[in-house]
Each structure stands twice: as C-alpha cells, then as structure tokens.
Design an enzyme around this catalytic site. Sequence first.
Site, PDB file in Angstrom:
ATOM      1  CD  GLU A  81      -1.311  -0.282   3.656  1.00 16.26           C
ATOM      2  OE1 GLU A  81      -2.077   0.666   3.865  1.00 16.26           O
ATOM      3  OE2 GLU A  81      -1.319  -1.325   4.330  1.00 16.26           O
ATOM      4  CB  CYS A 112      -2.680  -4.375   6.328  1.00 17.34           C
ATOM      5  SG  CYS A 112      -2.154  -2.786   6.962  1.00 17.34           S
ATOM      6  CE1 TYR A 148      -1.368   5.525  10.451  1.00 19.98           C
ATOM      7  CE2 TYR A 148       0.647   4.416  11.107  1.00 19.98           C
ATOM      8  CZ  TYR A 148      -0.680   4.370  10.732  1.00 19.98           C
ATOM      9  OH  TYR A 148      -1.316   3.162  10.627  1.00 19.98           O
ATOM     10  CB  THR A 168       1.252   2.452  15.197  1.00 15.77           C
ATOM     11  OG1 THR A 168       0.574   3.439  14.402  1.00 15.77           O
ATOM     12  CG2 THR A 168       0.720   2.510  16.612  1.00 15.77           C
ATOM     13  CB  SER A 189      -8.688   2.090  12.490  1.00 16.71           C
ATOM     14  OG  SER A 189      -7.730   2.183  13.531  1.00 16.71           O
ATOM     15  CG  HIS A 196      -2.968  -6.708  10.542  1.00 15.94           C
ATOM     16  ND1 HIS A 196      -1.776  -6.535   9.882  1.00 15.94           N
ATOM     17  CD2 HIS A 196      -3.482  -5.465  10.729  1.00 15.94           C
ATOM     18  CE1 HIS A 196      -1.582  -5.238   9.661  1.00 15.94           C
ATOM     19  NE2 HIS A 196      -2.600  -4.563  10.172  1.00 15.94           N
ATOM     20  CE  LYS A 198      -6.852  -1.822  22.099  1.00 15.78           C
ATOM     21  NZ  LYS A 198      -7.622  -1.256  23.197  1.00 15.78           N
ATOM     22  CG  ASN A 251       1.445  -1.636  10.876  1.00 18.37           C
ATOM     23  OD1 ASN A 251       1.505  -2.730  10.330  1.00 18.37           O
ATOM     24  ND2 ASN A 251       0.367  -0.865  10.848  1.00 18.37           N
ATOM     25  CB  SER A 283      -7.829   0.014   6.790  1.00 21.67           C
ATOM     26  OG  SER A 283      -7.338  -0.169   8.085  1.00 21.67           O
TER      27      SER A 283
HETATM   28  N1  CAA Z   1       1.285   3.109  30.656  1.00 19.71           N
HETATM   29  C1  CAA Z   1       0.698   2.019  30.115  1.00 19.71           C
HETATM   30  N2  CAA Z   1      -0.345   2.085  29.236  1.00 19.71           N
HETATM   31  C2  CAA Z   1      -0.803   3.318  28.911  1.00 19.71           C
HETATM   32  C3  CAA Z   1      -0.255   4.493  29.462  1.00 19.71           C
HETATM   33  C4  CAA Z   1       0.834   4.365  30.378  1.00 19.71           C
HETATM   34  N3  CAA Z   1       1.426   5.436  30.903  1.00 19.71           N
HETATM   35  N4  CAA Z   1      -0.932   5.548  28.935  1.00 19.71           N
HETATM   36  C5  CAA Z   1      -1.866   5.054  28.107  1.00 19.71           C
HETATM   37  N5  CAA Z   1      -1.801   3.695  28.083  1.00 19.71           N
HETATM   38  C6  CAA Z   1      -2.592   2.754  27.286  1.00 19.71           C
HETATM   39  C7  CAA Z   1      -4.059   3.113  27.160  1.00 19.71           C
HETATM   40  O1  CAA Z   1      -4.799   2.679  28.271  1.00 19.71           O
HETATM   41  C8  CAA Z   1      -4.407   2.349  25.876  1.00 19.71           C
HETATM   42  O2  CAA Z   1      -4.594   0.980  26.165  1.00 19.71           O
HETATM   43  P1  CAA Z   1      -6.007   0.276  25.819  1.00 19.71           P
HETATM   44  O3  CAA Z   1      -6.182   0.413  24.336  1.00 19.71           O
HETATM   45  O4  CAA Z   1      -5.825  -1.131  26.279  1.00 19.71           O
HETATM   46  O5  CAA Z   1      -7.058   1.039  26.578  1.00 19.71           O
HETATM   47  C9  CAA Z   1      -3.142   2.438  25.053  1.00 19.71           C
HETATM   48  O6  CAA Z   1      -2.101   2.824  25.960  1.00 19.71           O
HETATM   49  C10 CAA Z   1      -3.206   3.462  23.923  1.00 19.71           C
HETATM   50  O7  CAA Z   1      -3.687   4.661  24.471  1.00 19.71           O
HETATM   51  P2  CAA Z   1      -4.710   5.586  23.665  1.00 19.71           P
HETATM   52  O8  CAA Z   1      -5.834   4.747  23.116  1.00 19.71           O
HETATM   53  O9  CAA Z   1      -5.068   6.748  24.507  1.00 19.71           O
HETATM   54  O10 CAA Z   1      -3.757   6.028  22.471  1.00 19.71           O
HETATM   55  P3  CAA Z   1      -4.037   7.063  21.308  1.00 19.71           P
HETATM   56  O11 CAA Z   1      -5.426   7.561  21.343  1.00 19.71           O
HETATM   57  O12 CAA Z   1      -2.948   8.078  21.347  1.00 19.71           O
HETATM   58  O13 CAA Z   1      -3.811   6.215  19.963  1.00 19.71           O
HETATM   59  C11 CAA Z   1      -4.111   4.492  18.379  1.00 19.71           C
HETATM   60  C12 CAA Z   1      -3.850   4.824  19.849  1.00 19.71           C
HETATM   61  C13 CAA Z   1      -5.550   4.856  18.017  1.00 19.71           C
HETATM   62  C14 CAA Z   1      -3.913   2.986  18.174  1.00 19.71           C
HETATM   63  C15 CAA Z   1      -3.128   5.289  17.482  1.00 19.71           C
HETATM   64  O14 CAA Z   1      -1.803   4.890  17.763  1.00 19.71           O
HETATM   65  C16 CAA Z   1      -3.384   5.113  16.002  1.00 19.71           C
HETATM   66  O15 CAA Z   1      -4.209   5.802  15.412  1.00 19.71           O
HETATM   67  N6  CAA Z   1      -2.634   4.186  15.334  1.00 19.71           N
HETATM   68  C17 CAA Z   1      -2.786   3.912  13.895  1.00 19.71           C
HETATM   69  C18 CAA Z   1      -4.063   3.145  13.569  1.00 19.71           C
HETATM   70  C19 CAA Z   1      -3.986   1.667  13.880  1.00 19.71           C
HETATM   71  O16 CAA Z   1      -2.934   1.078  13.983  1.00 19.71           O
HETATM   72  N7  CAA Z   1      -5.185   1.036  13.968  1.00 19.71           N
HETATM   73  C20 CAA Z   1      -5.257  -0.400  14.222  1.00 19.71           C
HETATM   74  C21 CAA Z   1      -6.482  -1.026  13.572  1.00 19.71           C
HETATM   75  S1  CAA Z   1      -6.484  -0.702  11.806  1.00 19.71           S
HETATM   76  C22 CAA Z   1      -5.309  -1.797  11.190  1.00 19.71           C
HETATM   77  O17 CAA Z   1      -4.937  -2.738  11.834  1.00 19.71           O
HETATM   78  C23 CAA Z   1      -4.756  -1.543   9.814  1.00 19.71           C
HETATM   79  C24 CAA Z   1      -3.385  -0.989   9.957  1.00 19.71           C
HETATM   80  O18 CAA Z   1      -2.397  -1.739   9.936  1.00 19.71           O
HETATM   81  C25 CAA Z   1      -3.232   0.448  10.108  1.00 19.71           C
END
Ligand code: CAA
Length: 389
Positions: A74, A106, A140, A149, A199, A237, A246, A280, A313
């Site tokens: 991609e 992906c 990103y 990521t 996502s 994945h 998860k 990733n 996605s």
């Molecule tokens: N110590 C330990 N854990 C902590 C922490 C700390 N100090 N602070 C926060 N955390 C934890 C949170 O509790 C959370 O865990 P849970 O999900 O178990 O609740 C985790 O860290 C992440 O925290 P947030 O959700 O607040 O993080 P965020 O909002 O900044 O972003 C994300 C997380 C949405 C994954 C972001 O990194 C993102 O957008 N990533 C790209 C998208 C992605 O990878 N999506 C996956 C599905 S899509 C897919 O799989 C296709 C692909 O390849 C892209």
Amino acid sequence: MGIAVPATYVELADLALARGVAPGKYVDGLGVTRMCVPLEQEDTVTLAARAARAALESAGCAPSEVGMLVVGTETAVDHSKPVSSYVQGLLGLSTGCRVFETKHACYGGTAALQMALDWVRSGSARGKKALIVCSDIARYGVGTPGEPTQGAGAVAMLVSDQPRLITFEAGKTGVYSKDVMDFWRPLYSKDALVDGHYSVQCYLDALEGAYRAYQAVEADAGGARFYSDRFAALVYHVPYGKMSRKAHRHLRTLDGDPAPDDSFDRLVGSSLVLPSQVGNIYTGSMYLALASLLGTAQEDLTGRCVGLFSYGSGSCAEFFSGVVQPGAQARVKALGLEALLERRRALSIPEYEDVMRARERLDERPAADAPGTGFRYQGTRDHKRIYVS
Ligand code: CAA
C-alpha cells in the site's frame, strides 16, 4: 520465507520522551519497543527485492523456477509501474513470469497469497513456484497519534505444491469485507490518515465476521471446549502488539471463554516477539508474526494447525489456517531474524525527524551514486527511478 528490514530504528521510549508522553504508553500501552525507520537509499522496492532474494536463497530456488511474482503493498513507488517489475529486474526473473502488484491496505499480500495458492492447487502453475512479497513503509505524520505505530519491512514467501513451512488448508477460509473509512492515504499524501479508535473497532468487527465465516466452513472444533483451542497458535495482523491482545480477547469472548485473556501467552505470545521490534509493516505484519511464531516458539508445532487473521482497512479481512510442516521451525530459526534485528543502529529523535523530512522529497531526488552493497535506490533521472544491486 525471506525477511528484510531497514538497518535503522527508533526506540519507542525515546520517542515518547520527545513527545512528552509516558514511555509506558508506547511500550506497554501499544506493545511496541522499537520501530524500523528506513534511510534514503531504502524504499518499498529495495525492501521487497532483499526479502525476495532471501526467500529464494533459503529455499535453494533458482529465479527460473518462479512463474508468478506478486508484490502486495500500500506504499507503492509509482501510480502505474508495479513494484514487482522493479523486483523482477533486480532479481533477474524470467520474462515468462507473470508479474503484478496487489493493493488492499494491509490485506494486499493475503489477496496475492490466496491467489497464488489457488494457482498452484489448480495445476496451472505446472511445477512453477509463486513468489509473494509483502513490502511497505508505514508512515504517519510526526506528532500524530499514529506516529508510534510506524515501521518498515518486507516478507517474501515462495508458494509451491511442496511446502516446507506451512500447508495452507484448501477452502478453509472465512472472509469479511465492508466499505468503511477507518484508514486511508489520499493520492496527494505521503502520510496515512486514520480514524484511530474507529479503526480498532473496524478491525474487531472484521475479525468477528471472518471468524464466524471460517466456522461456517469448518464447524468441527476438534473436541476442544473453546473453538479456538483447535489451533496450536493464533497469528493476528499486528499494527501494534496491543491490537493482537484486543483481537484475542474478542475472539475468546466469541468462543464463550469467561477468562478470555488467560490463553494469550500460550496462543499468541510467540507471534509478537519480532513485531514488537519492527513496528507495523502493513501487508507483511501478519507474516512477520507468523515468522516470529515459527522462529521463537519453544514447543514443537509440527503437524499442528495455526489460525491466521489478516485485516486490511477499508476493509477486507480473512481468517484462514495452515498446518506446520516438519522442520519448519528449524528452517525459520536458521534465518537468524533476532540477530538481524540486533544488528540495526538506533536513530536519535532529531536524526529520525531529519529522515522523515528527507523522505518528503525522495521521489524527485536527482540520482547520485549510492555507496554500500545490496539493493539501493539512487534517486530519479528523467522521471525514472534508478536502482542498483
Ligand atoms: N502506561 C501504560 N499504558 C498506557 C499508558 C501508560 N502510561 N498511557 C496510556 N496507556 C494505554 C491506554 O490505556 C491504551 O490501552 P487500551 O487500548 O488497552 O485502553 C493504550 O495505551 C493506547 O492509548 P490511547 O488509546 O489513549 O492512544 P491514542 O489515542 O494516542 O492512539 C491508536 C492509539 C488509536 C492505536 C493510534 O496509535 C493510532 O491511530 N494508530 C494507527 C491506527 C492503527 O494502527 N489502527 C489499528 C487497527 S487498523 C489496522 O490494523 C490496519 C493498519 O495496519 C493500520
């Protein structure tokens, strides 16, 4: 199987400190320790070529034996010319080889793999092998939630009627696809855009749909109390390690397991050793996780069934399975993947940010001699990308 990663990486704890975030959020919260960052002589083509050559060498396969080369990506380098054509040239594959590129986020590599499996099974391959390469640079924006990521790398796989690592089970697949806007990259942008939390939900919905579809094809749980215990391991994945956790929790909940996390280390743990060090790699992420399972699992998986979940996605997902072949684990260990990752060099955060800025202009960089050995991108001349090997 052959794997290629860039020689440089960023430590996630360093990135967290630079962004004013607790390191625990990236390392434990997302489950990523390091992410690969490619320097300017590396792109999707060079990673693909390196992985493909490694796969041919480890299988003792001559280029003339390859009848189909498909690159799933991609993060292609051209709107028209496929990455696979550059790879064909760099590897010296025959002109009788069918060569093209597949795209579905992906999932693109899995689409290519499934097609190759059917090509071999149908007899159309007439003894030739298919070379499937998943190659990507996950990118990103700097300072966005997706930044921790990222990653880069390629996984190449040779598909034949005499598999030496895994025999994919014919017809045993469950597919789920749905038009969603969870992650995308507009034609004008080098960076992916993502609705991050949405996502995650789309991924879990797709897992549920694909898993249920697989169960409709293969209803037999093999006497296990919970359906997924029919598998010796589950490979998801891996956009980041926590996503696999998860996913596993969701899948075991679907099975009716009242303690859905208890089986995580047993069924998933080994598959995350390498991804946690690479980040990733989009199309190749699930296949890197499979290599991690085969290369690091302590137990003998010979003859055991492994469940795989591929998610792209947009979206298309597939749950499928395969049986581990005798000697497979020793063969993957012999690739020396953990040592390969140890040989990389850490980038400081300012160095990494310079690399990110330089990549913006890389497609138009005038070609210049690139020092070093191996496949390298030199730049462009007359709008043509120049590679050396
Ligand atoms: N110590 C330990 N854990 C902590 C922490 C700390 N100090 N602070 C926060 N955390 C934890 C949170 O509790 C959370 O865990 P849970 O999900 O178990 O609740 C985790 O860290 C992440 O925290 P947030 O959700 O607040 O993080 P965020 O909002 O900044 O972003 C994300 C997380 C949405 C994954 C972001 O990194 C993102 O957008 N990533 C790209 C998208 C992605 O990878 N999506 C996956 C599905 S899509 C897919 O799989 C296709 C692909 O390849 C892209």
